[in-house]
Design an enzyme around this catalytic site. Structure first.
Site, PDB file in Angstrom:
ATOM      1  CE1 TYR A   6      -5.339  -2.599   3.660  1.00  0.00           C
ATOM      2  CE2 TYR A   6      -4.584  -0.320   3.863  1.00  0.00           C
ATOM      3  CZ  TYR A   6      -4.854  -1.424   3.087  1.00  0.00           C
ATOM      4  OH  TYR A   6      -4.620  -1.377   1.734  1.00  0.00           O
ATOM      5  CB  SER A  61      -0.918   0.013   1.222  1.00  0.00           C
ATOM      6  OG  SER A  61      -1.600   1.261   1.320  1.00  0.00           O
TER       7      SER A  61
END
Length: 329
Positions: free
Chosen positions: A215, A200
């Protein structure tokens, strides 16, 4: 002697000026090279790799039924790779399997695997099916795409469902590790292969990602896992890469970004556009990259913004998303 001294004194300002000018040119050149490296513009001038010839005839893609995973599966099939598609929804797996076969004439196999059950008896059984599916295949590319996030922004103490954290850790972290370990032996034996882990950009371009802390932590693991494997296996002919996209127009991103916030100015590529760029970066020895050009430019610009400004902006936007969710709830 006095004349020579006077001459040298008169010449010294010019010497200083020329020296500073040269240093300035070198600095600008270094910055330009850095920006060129980050933006990846040089890569755009290169021809894409022939992945099938370089690595092997098959690719394994996890989470291939929607978003980036589906587009990556279709793009790899377009490049001539046969596919092993690994996911938890049998109907959607059959759908993407038919799509790649009909569109590009490649072979496709499916493996039913709920990654939230990894390291459980059901997960061990599924891992056995995956190992059986790839046995004897010339798996050249592995794309670890499967991932989950919390459905909304929340403070850590507000999230009462601890099982949601466990599922996230299993899918984003544990499954990526186990699937990689299952596919690597064949690559090592053949002396070639490519492992692509989808991380990410939020953990790379931003100093923090508040209200999505678990996350962000799992994706940061993916980055360091990939970097270490890159060093570990490069000498064995295996390229390991973490691709760290910023926001892509997928269902997960819709849940994580509000229209009133980042979407008012950020450029979000479609999954198809992202996959086209992502496949082009496979094989270029960058352990960490942002394949999409707009993402790389955003990453570059973020380096000129102080961390506390980025932190406050991200917190404000995620709090706005949290407020919207609470109203809907």
């Amino acid at each position: 002697m006095d004349a020579d001294v006077l001459f040298r004194e008169q010449k010294s300002p010019w010497f200083v000026f020329v020296s500073l000018a040269i240093l300035g040119v070198l600095y600008v050149a270094a910055v330009a090279c850095r920006l060129l490296h980050i933006s990846g513009l040089a890569l755009c001038l290169r021809r894409p790799k022939d992945l099938r010839r370089r690595y092997g005839a098959w690719a394994v893609v996890t989470g291939p039924t929607s978003g980036i995973g589906r587009s990556m599966a279709l793009e790899l099939a377009r490049l001539g790779l046969n596919l092993v598609l690994v996911g938890r929804d049998p109907a959607k797996l059959d759908d993407i399997s038919r799509a790649v076969s009909e569109a590009h004439g490649v072979q496709a196999k499916t493996v039913l695997f709920d990654f939230s059950l990894v390291s459980t008896p059901q997960g061990d059984e599924a891992m056995g099916r995956l190992r059986e599916a790839v046995q004897g295949l010339e798996v050249g590319v592995l794309v670890n795409n499967a991932g989950v996030a919390t459905p909304h922004a929340t403070y850590l103490h507000e999230e009462a469902d601890a099982e949601a954290w466990v599922r996230m850790i299993r899918v984003n972290l544990w499954a990526t590790t186990e699937v990689t370990a299952a596919v690597l032996p064949g690559m090592v034996e053949r002396g070639r292969g490519a492992v692509v882990n989808i991380g990410s950009g939020a953990t790379e371009a931003l100093p923090s990602y508040p209200l999505y802390s678990v996350y962000a932590a799992t994706k940061r693991y993916v980055t360091h896992f990939s970097r270490s494997l890159y060093v570990e296996y490069r000498g064995k002919g295996i390229d390991v890469q973490c691709q760290a996209p910023l926001f892509v127009d997928t269902k997960m991103t819709t849940n994580m970004v509000t229209q009133e916030g980042l979407l008012s100015w950020i450029i979000m590529p479609t999954p198809e556009a992202y996959a086209l760029a992502a496949a082009r970066w496979i094989g270029h020895r960058r352990p960490l990259c942002m394949p999409n050009l707009s993402h790389r430019l955003q990453w570059c610009l973020s380096q000129f913004v102080p961390d506390h400004v980025l932190n406050m902006h991200r917190l404000r936007e995620n709090l706005r998303q949290r407020t919207i969710f609470q109203r809907l709830k």
